[in-house]
Scaffold this active site. Structure first.
Site, PDB file in Angstrom:
ATOM      1  N   ASP A 192      -5.707   2.420  -3.482  1.00 34.49           N
ATOM      2  CA  ASP A 192      -6.956   2.274  -2.732  1.00 34.49           C
ATOM      3  C   ASP A 192      -7.148   3.426  -1.747  1.00 34.49           C
ATOM      4  OD1 ASP A 192      -5.103   1.657  -0.763  1.00 34.49           O
ATOM      5  OD2 ASP A 192      -6.047  -0.242  -0.173  1.00 34.49           O
ATOM      6  N   ASP A 245      -0.972   1.413  -4.079  1.00 34.61           N
ATOM      7  CA  ASP A 245      -1.888   0.447  -4.701  1.00 34.61           C
ATOM      8  C   ASP A 245      -3.229   1.079  -5.049  1.00 34.61           C
ATOM      9  OD1 ASP A 245      -2.820   0.661  -2.075  1.00 34.61           O
ATOM     10  OD2 ASP A 245      -3.440  -1.426  -1.978  1.00 34.61           O
ATOM     11  N   ASP A 262      -2.221   6.355  -3.465  1.00 31.51           N
ATOM     12  CA  ASP A 262      -1.065   5.707  -2.844  1.00 31.51           C
ATOM     13  C   ASP A 262      -0.585   4.571  -3.737  1.00 31.51           C
ATOM     14  OD1 ASP A 262      -3.148   3.924  -2.402  1.00 31.51           O
ATOM     15  OD2 ASP A 262      -2.447   3.333  -0.414  1.00 31.51           O
ATOM     16  N   SER A 267       0.821  -1.212   0.000  1.00 29.92           N
ATOM     17  CA  SER A 267       0.000   0.000   0.000  1.00 29.92           C
ATOM     18  C   SER A 267       0.854   1.261   0.000  1.00 29.92           C
ATOM     19  CB  SER A 267      -0.954  -0.045   1.194  1.00 29.92           C
ATOM     20  OG  SER A 267      -1.942   0.934   1.112  1.00 29.92           O
TER      21      SER A 267
END
Length: 480
Positions: free
Chosen positions: A256, A254, A252, A111
């Protein structure tokens, strides 16, 4: 889903609040553990007569090249077919898991963490993150003999690459933007954090009509989240001002998570976005459950703003998986975290920064006002968070800490609140307070933090004293 007797739910040690995470090439984020995880998850999901399938995606970290083949080997060895999609946002993996009728989805990403870290997130066939019980069952399998997980030579799985995976997600994301609207005439800075959305996010915005100013779209395996993205939005805000853009979007690693800024470079966090989307959906008759779901970290200003509009706020413990669970339990379709994890269940099963940004863009387009007028929904109360590292144990169980918390709550009354919680991943106590006066917040946090530090340090001082006097030496079982 039924579970084999040998995979009864156990206390989770490997899985945290968002999958498995750690330093790359060190247990548990090494190839050996990834292989066993693939075998165990394969055994857990590989039931029934049909050919089983798992979708595997990743972000742009160098270590993804190590973990992806290790997981693939585990799944193939367990008799599952593997569909590799390469770098794509986490919400794309959740979406593809459902649309491809896969039994399991895997996202290799840490992440918003730096490149040295990596993680493995698992999604069930419904596109939802696995429950604590399912993760515990997989851990139990990993701790045992995985011989039964290994398929016979004729039953080994196959691995293939889905070349049109980015296009599928691009079309799904665009469908979340209202038909009949266009971003034509808007200049948008989009910071992709050198992460998983570095291709798809600019493409979506451009195809919807915007002039796109890309940032963080040159991943090299090391620069993911490095001075860019939602956790470091300063460069995005600066570029918005330089290019006289209408607003900025920061994702960010990834994708999400979402943080935005208005045309003046003023940051718009997850709480403001939740207020905007919640109010917009309510006005359009689209808000389900009569509430927005957020965590205990969301600002009290958000709660008061929503209440003024007749909208409730349901709070959960920290973690977007808990937000998602509450949304399903209460029938709500808007939820998220102050940090920018935003879940819109009409459009997906997990946090999707790009889809959430499109809802904000739709509101700006429909209202015909600048981002600064649309996105600033409330004045947040002063809020301060301090992290206190300790040597172990449970400082929060000490009576002195309990007394200090009660005193702080009594002082704040209805003007604010305190939140004390241990970290779920490291030996930290998080101390947060918010109130209408900044001086009061400062005083309350300082008092609580000093008390917790003193309690946390007491066992170490006692141990050191015993070591100096020779009394009870060696009886503590730990390093002073």
């Amino acid at each position: 889903m039924s579970k084999p007797a040998s995979a009864a739910p156990a206390a989770r040690k490997l899985f945290g609040t968002d999958g498995v995470r750690g330093v790359a090439n060190r247990a548990p984020m090494d190839a050996a553990t990834a292989l066993r995880l693939g075998q165990a998850a394969g055994q857990f999901f590989n039931r029934g007569g049909h050919r089983h399938r798992v979708v595997v995606g990743k972000d742009t970290r160098l270590s993804g090249y190590m973990l992806e083949p290790a997981l693939t080997a585990g799944f193939v060895g367990a008799g599952m077919d593997v569909v590799l999609v390469g770098p794509l946002p986490t919400p794309a993996i959740a979406m593809l898991t459902r649309s491809l009728r896969a039994d399991l989805g895997v996202m290799i990403s840490a992440s918003h963490n730096p490149y040295e870290d990596n993680g493995i997130k698992l999604f069930g066939p419904d596109g939802l993150k696995l429950s604590d019980a399912q993760e515990g069952a997989i851990e139990a399998l990993m701790a045992g003999d995985l011989t039964e997980a290994l398929a016979a030579p004729a039953r080994l799985g196959r691995a293939s690459r889905l070349e049109d995976a980015p296009g599928r997600y691009i079309e799904a994301a665009k469908s979340a933007f209202p038909k009949g609207l266009t971003l034509s005439g808007m200049r948008i800075v989009v910071d992709c954090a050198n992460g998983a959305a570095y291709r798809v996010a600019p493409t979506v915005l451009w195809e919807l009509g915007a002039e796109v100013v890309p940032l963080g779209v040159a991943p090299d395996g090391f620069n993911i989240n490095s001075n860019c993205g939602s956790t470091a939005p300063a460069r995005m805000a600066e570029l918005v001002r330089e290019r006289r853009a209408d607003l900025g979007i920061a994702l960010d690693g990834d994708a999400d998570r979402l943080v935005m800024c208005d045309e003046g470079g003023n940051i718009v966090d997850g709480d403001q976005i939740l207020a905007l989307i919640g109010e917009t959906f309510a006005a359009q008759g689209r808000l389900r459950g009569g509430s927005v779901v957020a965590t205990v970290m969301s600002n009290l200003g958000l709660e008061r703003r929503l209440a003024s509009k007749g909208i409730g706020l349901q709070r959960t413990k920290v973690g977007d998986r808990y937000v998602g669970e509450r949304m399903r339990e209460s029938g709500c379709n808007v939820g998220g975290e102050q940090s920018g994890h935003l879940i819109l269940s009409d459009h997906g099963t997990t946090g999707d920064g790009l889809v959430a940004a499109l809802q904000v863009l739709a509101a700006i387009t429909e209202e015909g006002r600048p981002a600064s007028a649309v996105c600033r929904r409330f004045e947040p109360l002063p809020q301060k968070l301090v992290n206190i590292r300790h040597a172990g144990g449970d400082p929060l169980s000490d009576p002195a800490v309990s007394d200090a918390i009660r005193a702080a709550e009594a002082e704040l009354g209805s003007r604010g609140r305190v939140l004390i919680r241990p970290s779920g991943t490291e030996p930290l106590i998080r101390v947060m307070a918010e109130a209408e006066e900044e001086s009061v917040v400062e005083a309350v946090v300082t008092q609580l933090a000093d008390t917790i530090r003193a309690v946390a340090a007491a066992p170490r001082r006692e141990s050191a004293a015993k070591a100096e006097t020779g009394v009870g030496a060696g009886s503590e079982g730990g390093t002073p």
